[in-house]
Design a protein around this motif. Structure first.
Motif, PDB file in Angstrom:
ATOM      1  N   PRO A   1       0.811  -1.235   0.000  1.00 35.32           N
ATOM      2  CA  PRO A   1       0.000   0.000   0.000  1.00 35.32           C
ATOM      3  C   PRO A   1       0.839   1.277   0.000  1.00 35.32           C
ATOM      4  O   PRO A   1       0.375   2.309  -0.461  1.00 35.32           O
ATOM      5  CB  PRO A   1      -0.838  -0.128   1.273  1.00 35.32           C
ATOM      6  N   GLN A   2       2.069   1.202   0.526  1.00 33.76           N
ATOM      7  CA  GLN A   2       2.896   2.402   0.539  1.00 33.76           C
ATOM      8  C   GLN A   2       3.222   2.863  -0.878  1.00 33.76           C
ATOM      9  O   GLN A   2       3.408   4.063  -1.117  1.00 33.76           O
ATOM     10  CB  GLN A   2       4.178   2.182   1.356  1.00 33.76           C
ATOM     11  N   ARG A   3       3.281   1.924  -1.817  1.00 31.26           N
ATOM     12  CA  ARG A   3       3.517   2.304  -3.213  1.00 31.26           C
ATOM     13  C   ARG A   3       2.257   2.898  -3.833  1.00 31.26           C
ATOM     14  O   ARG A   3       2.309   3.941  -4.491  1.00 31.26           O
ATOM     15  CB  ARG A   3       3.964   1.088  -4.030  1.00 31.26           C
ATOM     16  N   LEU A   4       1.131   2.245  -3.609  1.00 28.18           N
ATOM     17  CA  LEU A   4      -0.128   2.741  -4.165  1.00 28.18           C
ATOM     18  C   LEU A   4      -0.520   4.100  -3.584  1.00 28.18           C
ATOM     19  O   LEU A   4      -1.243   4.868  -4.206  1.00 28.18           O
ATOM     20  CB  LEU A   4      -1.257   1.737  -3.925  1.00 28.18           C
ATOM     21  N   ALA A   5      -0.033   4.393  -2.382  1.00 32.49           N
ATOM     22  CA  ALA A   5      -0.374   5.672  -1.746  1.00 32.49           C
ATOM     23  C   ALA A   5       0.175   6.852  -2.542  1.00 32.49           C
ATOM     24  O   ALA A   5      -0.299   7.979  -2.383  1.00 32.49           O
ATOM     25  CB  ALA A   5       0.167   5.706  -0.316  1.00 32.49           C
ATOM     26  N   ALA A   6       1.152   6.601  -3.407  1.00 30.56           N
ATOM     27  CA  ALA A   6       1.713   7.671  -4.230  1.00 30.56           C
ATOM     28  C   ALA A   6       0.776   8.094  -5.349  1.00 30.56           C
ATOM     29  O   ALA A   6       1.053   9.065  -6.057  1.00 30.56           O
ATOM     30  CB  ALA A   6       3.055   7.248  -4.808  1.00 30.56           C
ATOM     31  N   GLY A   7      -0.332   7.352  -5.547  1.00 27.87           N
ATOM     32  CA  GLY A   7      -1.337   7.751  -6.518  1.00 27.87           C
ATOM     33  C   GLY A   7      -1.181   7.092  -7.872  1.00 27.87           C
ATOM     34  O   GLY A   7      -0.442   6.114  -8.040  1.00 27.87           O
ATOM     35  N   PRO A   8      -1.891   7.619  -8.879  1.00 34.82           N
ATOM     36  CA  PRO A   8      -1.872   7.011 -10.218  1.00 34.82           C
ATOM     37  C   PRO A   8      -0.469   6.886 -10.812  1.00 34.82           C
ATOM     38  O   PRO A   8      -0.204   5.954 -11.574  1.00 34.82           O
ATOM     39  CB  PRO A   8      -2.733   7.975 -11.040  1.00 34.82           C
ATOM     40  N   GLY A   9       0.428   7.809 -10.484  1.00 33.85           N
ATOM     41  CA  GLY A   9       1.786   7.721 -11.010  1.00 33.85           C
ATOM     42  C   GLY A   9       2.489   6.442 -10.597  1.00 33.85           C
ATOM     43  O   GLY A   9       3.315   5.907 -11.341  1.00 33.85           O
ATOM     44  N   ALA A  10       2.155   5.943  -9.401  1.00 34.42           N
ATOM     45  CA  ALA A  10       2.765   4.698  -8.933  1.00 34.42           C
ATOM     46  C   ALA A  10       2.299   3.514  -9.771  1.00 34.42           C
ATOM     47  O   ALA A  10       3.074   2.582 -10.031  1.00 34.42           O
ATOM     48  CB  ALA A  10       2.417   4.473  -7.464  1.00 34.42           C
ATOM     49  N   VAL A  11       1.034   3.533 -10.199  1.00 34.24           N
ATOM     50  CA  VAL A  11       0.520   2.458 -11.054  1.00 34.24           C
ATOM     51  C   VAL A  11       1.218   2.502 -12.411  1.00 34.24           C
ATOM     52  O   VAL A  11       1.607   1.471 -12.962  1.00 34.24           O
ATOM     53  CB  VAL A  11      -1.007   2.583 -11.219  1.00 34.24           C
ATOM     54  N   LEU A  12       1.388   3.709 -12.952  1.00 34.52           N
ATOM     55  CA  LEU A  12       2.085   3.856 -14.226  1.00 34.52           C
ATOM     56  C   LEU A  12       3.509   3.312 -14.121  1.00 34.52           C
ATOM     57  O   LEU A  12       3.984   2.616 -15.024  1.00 34.52           O
ATOM     58  CB  LEU A  12       2.100   5.328 -14.637  1.00 34.52           C
ATOM     59  N   HIS A  13       4.182   3.614 -13.011  1.00 33.03           N
ATOM     60  CA  HIS A  13       5.537   3.087 -12.829  1.00 33.03           C
ATOM     61  C   HIS A  13       5.531   1.571 -12.733  1.00 33.03           C
ATOM     62  O   HIS A  13       6.385   0.892 -13.318  1.00 33.03           O
ATOM     63  CB  HIS A  13       6.174   3.664 -11.556  1.00 33.03           C
ATOM     64  N   ALA A  14       4.570   1.013 -11.989  1.00 31.72           N
ATOM     65  CA  ALA A  14       4.517  -0.436 -11.816  1.00 31.72           C
ATOM     66  C   ALA A  14       4.317  -1.138 -13.154  1.00 31.72           C
ATOM     67  O   ALA A  14       4.925  -2.182 -13.417  1.00 31.72           O
ATOM     68  CB  ALA A  14       3.388  -0.801 -10.855  1.00 31.72           C
ATOM     69  N   ILE A  15       3.480  -0.567 -14.019  1.00 27.17           N
ATOM     70  CA  ILE A  15       3.246  -1.163 -15.337  1.00 27.17           C
ATOM     71  C   ILE A  15       4.529  -1.085 -16.170  1.00 27.17           C
ATOM     72  O   ILE A  15       4.924  -2.063 -16.817  1.00 27.17           O
ATOM     73  CB  ILE A  15       2.077  -0.456 -16.041  1.00 27.17           C
TER      74      ILE A  15
END
Length: 361
Positions: free
Chosen positions: A169-183
């Motif tokens: 959750p600490q990564r997802l807490a960074a918002g949509p940008g974190a999802v873009l990075h994960a992809i």
């Protein structure tokens, strides 16, 4: 072009629509394309929200962000999503048409990224028709309060990525940008895996090429080179967008997330160099194979020439003594037949040993 313009008009018309249809209508129209959706607040999936419409309302109020995953949606389904989030018609058109180059575009506060996904196709034996690298596409719309992923192709899966992020959750807490990075990180990691598998194929084909009659594998080298070019088309164009994400000033991408994008960019540079070296190595192997073909042709020609020279001696003698002249030497000798045969055998033996010593046979 006519079909593209029609799709663009559909997206432009739907994106400008007013009001929001009921939740069951929206999810019903997305049926078949909607893979998963969820509302994330402070990095945690809000399981209390059971309504797609309610999730959108809360995201628009700043209560977290919605992540929607779609697989090969139709133009009308994309138009519905475009109307919900105010996505640009040109970006929606690209997401529908697919077969795009990796890129990053900015439409106001929304980022639109295209990634080429690759996977290695296992095979027992590499042949002239083997498929080694299969590709797909992932398009990502990343904006305030939402992330929309659109996948095309059977090899575009983001297997377990959502679950992996939900465990951090600490990564997802960074918002949509974190999802873009994960992809982006997931896609580039697959590049590395595929590159390592292709390396094994190249090592195998290189070994077989430099064996006796290895030039017979030249069609396999050419096929593998084509597959490497497919991998190169996925990797090389992504370097510009990835570097832009590592330096882009955008409210969706926090400074800490930029550091992670730089790490992904480093991995991408590594796999890009690896793929370029694959292409160059296969070109060298292909040239070596062509050189082997020429050497083999020269050897065959020398062999043929040597046997022609050997057979020319008995042919010449037989031709001379096949003439119908009455007065020819040795015609009346008792052992002339055996003498002529001996001369033939001796001459052929001498020529054979001579050609053998000079490696013509």
């Amino acid at each position: 072009m006519g079909a593209t313009r029609r799709v663009g008009r559909v997206f432009a018309r739907r994106a400008g629509g007013a009001g929001r249809p009921p939740d069951d209508v929206v999810t019903g129209k997305l049926e078949g394309a909607l893979v998963d959706w969820g509302l994330y607040r402070d990095g945690v999936r809000d399981t209390r929200v059971n309504s797609y419409t309610e999730a959108l309302v809360r995201a628009q109020r700043g209560q977290g962000f919605v992540w929607i995953g779609l697989f090969q949606p139709t133009d009308h389904q994309l138009a519905i999503i475009g109307a919900e989030f105010g996505l640009h018609p040109l970006a929606l058109e690209d997401a529908y048409e697919a077969h795009q180059r990796p890129k990053l575009e900015r439409y106001g506060e929304t980022l639109f990224a295209v990634f080429k996904t690759v996977t290695y196709v296992p095979h027992d034996d590499l042949t002239a028709t083997s498929e080694v690298v299969a590709t797909g596409e992932v398009m990502v719309f990343c904006g305030p309060g939402f992330v929309v992923t659109v996948r095309h192709g059977e090899h575009s899966e983001l297997t377990g990525l959502r679950q992996e992020l939900e465990r951090e959750p600490q990564r997802l807490a960074a918002g949509p940008g974190a999802v873009l990075h994960a992809i982006a990180d997931h896609v580039v990691d697959r590049y590395l895996e595929v590159a390592d598998a292709v390396q094994a194929d190249i090592d195998m084909i290189e070994t077989s090429m430099f064996t006796p009659r290895g030039w017979r594998n030249i069609d396999r080298v050419y096929q593998l080179k084509r597959e490497v070019l497919e991998l190169k088309r996925a990797v090389a164009p992504l370097t510009g967008p990835m570097r832009a994400l590592a330096t882009l000033r955008h409210p969706l991408i926090a400074d800490e997330t930029k550091n992670y994008f730089r790490d992904v960019d480093d991995h991408l540079q590594r796999v890009k160099e690896q793929v370029i070296s694959f292409d160059e190595l296969l070109s060298s192997i292909l040239q070596a194979g062509l050189a082997q073909v020429q050497v083999a042709e020269n050897e065959d020609m020398r062999r043929i020439s040597a046997w022609v020279a050997i057979l020319a001696v008995p042919t010449m003698i037989a031709g001379i003594y096949g003439m119908n002249f009455d007065y020819m030497p040795e015609l009346r000798m008792k052992y002339a037949y055996f003498v002529v045969l001996g001369v033939m055998v001796t001459a052929c033996t001498v020529l054979y040993r001579l050609f053998k010593r000079n490696h013509w046979l």
